[in-house]
Every structure is written in structure tokens, then in C-alpha cells.
Motif scaffolding. Structure first.
Motif, PDB file in Angstrom:
ATOM      1  N   PHE A  62     -13.611  10.717   9.396  1.00 42.86           N
ATOM      2  CA  PHE A  62     -12.321  10.256   9.904  1.00 42.86           C
ATOM      3  C   PHE A  62     -12.252   8.739   9.921  1.00 42.86           C
ATOM      4  CE2 PHE A  62     -10.262   8.379  13.626  1.00 42.86           C
ATOM      5  CZ  PHE A  62      -8.938   8.585  13.271  1.00 42.86           C
ATOM      6  N   MET A  63     -13.295   8.081  10.416  1.00 46.37           N
ATOM      7  CA  MET A  63     -13.287   6.626  10.542  1.00 46.37           C
ATOM      8  C   MET A  63     -13.247   5.943   9.179  1.00 46.37           C
ATOM      9  SD  MET A  63     -15.900   6.100  13.779  1.00 46.37           S
ATOM     10  CE  MET A  63     -15.809   4.309  13.692  1.00 46.37           C
ATOM     11  N   GLU A  64     -13.938   6.498   8.201  1.00 48.09           N
ATOM     12  CA  GLU A  64     -13.893   5.920   6.855  1.00 48.09           C
ATOM     13  C   GLU A  64     -12.470   5.968   6.309  1.00 48.09           C
ATOM     14  OE1 GLU A  64     -15.870   4.126   5.413  1.00 48.09           O
ATOM     15  OE2 GLU A  64     -17.943   4.644   5.889  1.00 48.09           O
ATOM     16  N   HIS A  65     -11.767   7.040   6.602  1.00 46.86           N
ATOM     17  CA  HIS A  65     -10.370   7.154   6.177  1.00 46.86           C
ATOM     18  C   HIS A  65      -9.471   6.231   6.991  1.00 46.86           C
ATOM     19  CE1 HIS A  65      -6.465   8.864   5.236  1.00 46.86           C
ATOM     20  NE2 HIS A  65      -6.278   9.130   6.512  1.00 46.86           N
ATOM     21  N   ALA A  66      -9.694   6.189   8.301  1.00 47.14           N
ATOM     22  CA  ALA A  66      -8.814   5.440   9.196  1.00 47.14           C
ATOM     23  C   ALA A  66      -8.937   3.932   9.012  1.00 47.14           C
ATOM     24  CB  ALA A  66      -9.130   5.806  10.652  1.00 47.14           C
ATOM     25  N   ARG A  67     -10.047   3.459   8.472  1.00 43.62           N
ATOM     26  CA  ARG A  67     -10.242   2.017   8.344  1.00 43.62           C
ATOM     27  C   ARG A  67      -9.587   1.441   7.082  1.00 43.62           C
ATOM     28  NH1 ARG A  67     -16.677   1.282   7.191  1.00 43.62           N
ATOM     29  NH2 ARG A  67     -16.081  -0.897   7.490  1.00 43.62           N
ATOM     30  N   GLN A  68      -9.018   2.275   6.239  1.00 39.59           N
ATOM     31  CA  GLN A  68      -8.412   1.819   4.983  1.00 39.59           C
ATOM     32  C   GLN A  68      -7.006   1.272   5.241  1.00 39.59           C
ATOM     33  OE1 GLN A  68     -10.437   1.808   2.322  1.00 39.59           O
ATOM     34  NE2 GLN A  68     -11.930   2.757   3.721  1.00 39.59           N
ATOM     35  N   LEU A  69      -6.730   0.070   4.729  1.00 39.57           N
ATOM     36  CA  LEU A  69      -5.401  -0.507   4.863  1.00 39.57           C
ATOM     37  C   LEU A  69      -4.416   0.254   3.979  1.00 39.57           C
ATOM     38  CD1 LEU A  69      -6.291  -4.316   4.760  1.00 39.57           C
ATOM     39  CD2 LEU A  69      -5.375  -3.062   6.724  1.00 39.57           C
ATOM     40  N   PRO A  70      -3.148   0.333   4.391  1.00 38.29           N
ATOM     41  CA  PRO A  70      -2.149   1.048   3.584  1.00 38.29           C
ATOM     42  C   PRO A  70      -1.844   0.298   2.295  1.00 38.29           C
ATOM     43  CG  PRO A  70      -1.088  -0.103   5.404  1.00 38.29           C
ATOM     44  CD  PRO A  70      -2.566  -0.215   5.640  1.00 38.29           C
ATOM     45  N   THR A  71      -1.285   1.004   1.336  1.00 37.11           N
ATOM     46  CA  THR A  71      -0.976   0.405   0.027  1.00 37.11           C
ATOM     47  C   THR A  71       0.090  -0.679   0.144  1.00 37.11           C
ATOM     48  OG1 THR A  71       0.635   2.179  -0.388  1.00 37.11           O
ATOM     49  CG2 THR A  71      -1.606   2.496  -1.224  1.00 37.11           C
ATOM     50  N   TRP A  72       0.895  -0.650   1.216  1.00 37.03           N
ATOM     51  CA  TRP A  72       1.975  -1.627   1.344  1.00 37.03           C
ATOM     52  C   TRP A  72       1.522  -2.922   2.029  1.00 37.03           C
ATOM     53  CZ3 TRP A  72       2.693  -2.079   6.608  1.00 37.03           C
ATOM     54  CH2 TRP A  72       2.445  -0.958   7.405  1.00 37.03           C
ATOM     55  N   THR A  73       0.217  -3.098   2.241  1.00 32.45           N
ATOM     56  CA  THR A  73      -0.310  -4.350   2.809  1.00 32.45           C
ATOM     57  C   THR A  73       0.055  -5.521   1.907  1.00 32.45           C
ATOM     58  OG1 THR A  73      -2.179  -3.159   3.771  1.00 32.45           O
ATOM     59  CG2 THR A  73      -2.398  -5.554   3.548  1.00 32.45           C
ATOM     60  N   ASP A  74       0.582  -6.592   2.498  1.00 31.54           N
ATOM     61  CA  ASP A  74       1.043  -7.760   1.748  1.00 31.54           C
ATOM     62  C   ASP A  74       0.239  -8.982   2.193  1.00 31.54           C
ATOM     63  OD1 ASP A  74       2.504 -10.084   0.907  1.00 31.54           O
ATOM     64  OD2 ASP A  74       4.311  -8.858   0.690  1.00 31.54           O
ATOM     65  N   LYS A  75      -0.661  -9.439   1.328  1.00 34.32           N
ATOM     66  CA  LYS A  75      -1.545 -10.557   1.676  1.00 34.32           C
ATOM     67  C   LYS A  75      -0.759 -11.836   1.931  1.00 34.32           C
ATOM     68  CE  LYS A  75      -5.579  -8.434   1.047  1.00 34.32           C
ATOM     69  NZ  LYS A  75      -6.618  -8.320   2.092  1.00 34.32           N
ATOM     70  N   ALA A  76       0.302 -12.061   1.164  1.00 39.20           N
ATOM     71  CA  ALA A  76       1.098 -13.279   1.351  1.00 39.20           C
ATOM     72  C   ALA A  76       1.746 -13.289   2.734  1.00 39.20           C
ATOM     73  CB  ALA A  76       2.157 -13.376   0.255  1.00 39.20           C
ATOM     74  N   LYS A  77       2.221 -12.143   3.166  1.00 38.66           N
ATOM     75  CA  LYS A  77       2.827 -12.064   4.494  1.00 38.66           C
ATOM     76  C   LYS A  77       1.775 -12.280   5.584  1.00 38.66           C
ATOM     77  CE  LYS A  77       6.886  -9.232   3.537  1.00 38.66           C
ATOM     78  NZ  LYS A  77       7.604  -7.965   3.850  1.00 38.66           N
ATOM     79  N   LEU A  78       0.569 -11.813   5.362  1.00 40.81           N
ATOM     80  CA  LEU A  78      -0.490 -12.024   6.352  1.00 40.81           C
ATOM     81  C   LEU A  78      -0.850 -13.507   6.446  1.00 40.81           C
ATOM     82  CD1 LEU A  78      -2.845  -8.953   5.787  1.00 40.81           C
ATOM     83  CD2 LEU A  78      -1.219  -9.346   7.654  1.00 40.81           C
ATOM     84  N   THR A  79      -0.791 -14.220   5.323  1.00 39.46           N
ATOM     85  CA  THR A  79      -1.015 -15.660   5.354  1.00 39.46           C
ATOM     86  C   THR A  79       0.072 -16.343   6.173  1.00 39.46           C
ATOM     87  OG1 THR A  79      -2.111 -15.644   3.193  1.00 39.46           O
ATOM     88  CG2 THR A  79      -1.213 -17.746   3.940  1.00 39.46           C
TER      89      THR A  79
END
Length: 408
Positions: A95-112
Motif C-alpha cells: 500500500f505504501m509503495e503505491h501511496a507514495r507515488q505522485l499523480p500524473t498531473w504533478t506540475d514541477k513548474a507550479k511547484l517552483t
């Protein structure tokens, strides 16, 4: 109604009957999944949806008597990119290996952009996350009851430090990077929530007063979510803080990711600030109310700094801060005493104080009362979180509960 859980009612099609029984207590759900990050969804009322992935796994850990051993192992898992500790039960590890994965819609530019926002507003965010949102939790009835009767209610300083850690971790430059800690914090919090869902229904104290049979539904989590980023942004706008649109979107995105990593389904996560405000107006604002448990929790929170000054100064300031941020009605319902000087200071001087800090107003031209209390406001911002965290155990470790509040 007690013989069947709400989860069973939903599965068997009985949720509509249960919804009718609760209609007077909670707002009807009408927010459309079209406004979510997913853009679509089943549209189920989130009051009857929990965490289908985490709940059975954590229930198994608790029922097998593995909680203490698992928590000991989880203390060693600190960084997002760190391998999970050896020795975890297989179902939990999977479960934890699955739960730790970021979603496909993660936007690195927005995180910056979020990092830029957090660096500029860090002082305001610290107080809002660490104290204001904590105080708001006392007037969210279901949250107040869940906190009060679960293990976290036995040590409110410990409980609020964990909320503060969530706010701190999401604001770091590397929050979701391999060397950051936000993913770890979210997954551990998700495990803790699942533990509460399994244990709290066994508390006769909680079941006697709760209007739900399983706590921390998807709706409950979204209500808490709105007490953090949505409330922060609303306050910053009220204070007329100039915010770059790109950074605003980045800040929202960091909290959208946080919601996902906490186990909130994408169809409930607002896609924009307009959608967030719309959802909050439906699920948060109408339900705010004091409960006996919330009043007791609020009293604990405003006395958190009493070990420093015996509450002679800190309690009046914290009460006035609560009154300013949450309003007279809520402060009065929580039985927080008024203080003419500090209530006036926040009402008259807080927005000019923010304007001075933002470089929009010179201190010399600010109201006279601000010149008297500027130092106090500055210290509230700089030391507020430290006061909350003083006396906490470090490093802060979010764990699966093994019991409910031992005092109840």
C-alpha cells in the motif's frame, strides 16, 4: 441504524436513507466533480466515502497487534526518496509503495512557483497553519469530536505540532522531491487517519455524541483541507497582500497534491481557487459551530504558551488573534474572553502591519497603535510556531494510533 455501518449502507444502496437522517445536521452535497482536478467523477456524496485503499490495510495492522512494531519502523522513514524500512507487513508495504507515488498531473513548474510564494509569505503561513487553522478545527464539529476522543486529544500540543509539520513540509523548496519530507508526512498521516477510522467507532464516548458511524470521511478531510490553503488565501486577500497570479496557482497546486497524497479522491479536489471557494462555502462555512468538546480544545490551545508566561500575556494575544481571524461569533461561542487592548490592536493595526511588512506603508505613517504593538505582531509571526512546538518531541513522528483517548 447502528447494526450496519455507513460503509455497508453505501455498498448496499442504503446511503440515501442515511443521508435523509443527517440532512438537518450537514449541508446537502451539490458540488460538481467537473470543477475538480480530475474534471469528472461519480459524484457520490463524500460524507459516505472514506479511504478504501488504506482502511483495510491499517485495520489489519491494528487487529494483528503489529502497531507498535510498525510505528517503530516508520520512525526511520523520513525522506520521500528513502526506501521503505525492511520488516513492514507485506500488505502495508504494498500500500505504501503505491501511496507514495505522485499523480500524473504533478506540475514541477507550479511547484517552483509555490516555493517562491512560500518564501515570501512564510511568516504569515506559519501562524495561520500552526494556530489559526488549529483553532478552526475546534469549531468544525466532526473534527473536534474526532480529535477529542481519539488518541490525539490526550496531547493537544503533540497533535498541533503534527498539523504544523504538514504546513511546514509543504512549504519547503523540496517538499515533493526525493530529499524532501512531504510525501512521507502525507502517507503517515493517511495511515493515522485510517487508524482513527478503525478505532474511534469502538469508543462509547465518541459514538454517543457523533452523528456519523465512521469518522474522517472524504467530506471531513476536504473540510479540514479548506481550513488550511483556502482559509490562508482568503486571509491574504482580505489583508490586501499583493500576490502574483503564477505563485497563487503554484500555492494551490502544492495543496492539490497534498490532498491527493492524503488519500482524497481527485474528483473532490478543487481545480481552481474559484472552485475551492465555492466548495468551502458549501462544506465549511455552514457547519462551523462550537461543541462542548471544541470549547475544551480551544481552551487548551489558547493556553499552549502558559508555560512561558503563565498565560498573563500569551493567552490574551491568542484569544484576540482568534477573535480577529475567526470573528466575534465564533470566539464568543468558544467562550474566549475579550481583551479591549488586544482586540482593538488586531482590529485596527493588523492590516497596516501587513502593509508595512509588504512595503506598502511606512511605519512612521501607520496608525499610532501599530507603532505600539508592531513588535508584538512581529514576534507572533516569528515565534508563534516555536511556542507551539516548544516541548514537543523531536523529530516529530506521525504514527498509527493504538488506542483512543485514554482519558475517555
Amino acid at each position: 441504524m447502528a447494526e450496519r455501518s455507513r460503509r455497508q449502507l453505501l455498498i448496499t444502496g442504503g446511503a440515501l436513507g442515511m443521508a435523509g437522517a443527517l440532512a438537518a445536521a450537514t449541508p446537502a452535497w451539490s458540488w460538481s466533480p467537473a470543477g475538480s482536478v480530475a474534471g469528472t467523477g461519480a459524484g457520490l456524496d463524500p460524507k459516505y466515502v472514506w479511504d478504501a485503499e488504506a482502511d483495510p490495510v491499517v485495520a489489519g495492522v491494528i487487529d494483528r497487534g503489529e502497531t507498535t512494531a510498525v510505528n517503530k519502523l516508520l520512525k526511520t522513514w523520513k525522506k520521500n526518496g528513502q526506501a521503505l524500512p525492511a520488516g513492514l507487513p507485506t500488505d502495508l508495504r504494498d500500500f505504501m509503495e503505491h501511496a507514495r507515488q505522485l499523480p500524473t498531473w504533478t506540475d514541477k513548474a507550479k511547484l517552483t512557483a509555490a516555493t517562491n510564494f512560500n518564501q515570501k509569505r512564510g511568516l504569515y503561513l506559519g501562524v495561520t497553519y500552526g494556530f489559526v487553522s488549529g483553532m478552526m478545527s475546534t469549531i468544525i464539529p466532526r473534527e473536534a469530536l474526532a480529535v477529542y476522543y481519539s488518541k490525539g486529544g490526550a496531547d493537544m500540543r503533540d497533535r498541533i505540532t503534527k498539523t504544523a509539520k504538514l504546513g511546514y513540509d509543504v512549504g519547503t523548496a523540496n517538499a515533493f522531491e526525493p530529499d524532501g519530507e512531504m510525501i512521507v508526512t502525507c502517507v503517515k498521516t493517511r495511515l493515522a487517519h485510517a487508524g482513527v477510522r478503525h478505532l474511534l467507532p469502538k469508543s462509547p464516548y465518541w459514538t454517543k455524541v457523533a452523528d456519523e458511524e465512521i469518522p474522517i470521511s472524504q467530506a471531513d478531510m476536504m473540510v479540514t483541507w479548506h481550513s488550511l490553503p483556502t482559509t490562508v488565501m482568503q486571509n491574504l486577500q482580505q489583508w490586501k497582500v499583493p500576490i502574483d497570479a503564477t505563485e497563487s496557482a503554484g500555492f494551490l497546486h502544492s495543496w492539490q497534491l497534498t490532498a491527493h497524497m492524503l488519500g482524497i479522491l481527485d474528483e473532490y479536489i478543487p481545480a481552481s481557487w474559484d472552485e475551492a471557494n465555492s466548495q468551502a462555502a458549501q462544506v465549511l462555512t455552514p457547519i462551523l459551530a462550537a461543541t462542548p468538546e471544541g470549547i475544551k480544545l480551544a481552551d487548551v490551545l489558547v493556553n499552549l504558551a502558559s508555560f512561558i508566561d503563565g498565560s498573563l500575556l500569551s493567552k490574551p494575544i491568542l484569544c484576540a488573534l482568534t477573535r480577529y481571524f475567526l470573528g466575534d461569533h465564533i470566539a464568543d461561542s468558544l467562550k474566549l474572553p475579550r481583551n479591549l487592548f488586544w482586540d482593538t490592536a488586531f482590529e485596527v493595526a493588523w492590516e497596516p502591519f501587513v502593509a508595512v511588512r509588504e512595503g506598502l506603508l511606512s511605519l512612521e505613517k501607520a496608525p499610532g497603535i501599530l507603532q505600539q504593538v508592531y513588535w508584538a505582531f512581529d514576534e507572533i509571526l516569528r515565534l508563534g510556531i516555536l511556542v507551539v512546538l516548544s516541548g514537543a518531541d523531536f523529530p516529530i513522528s506521525i504514527q498509527i494510533p493504538d488506542t483512543n483517548n485514554p482519558n475517555y
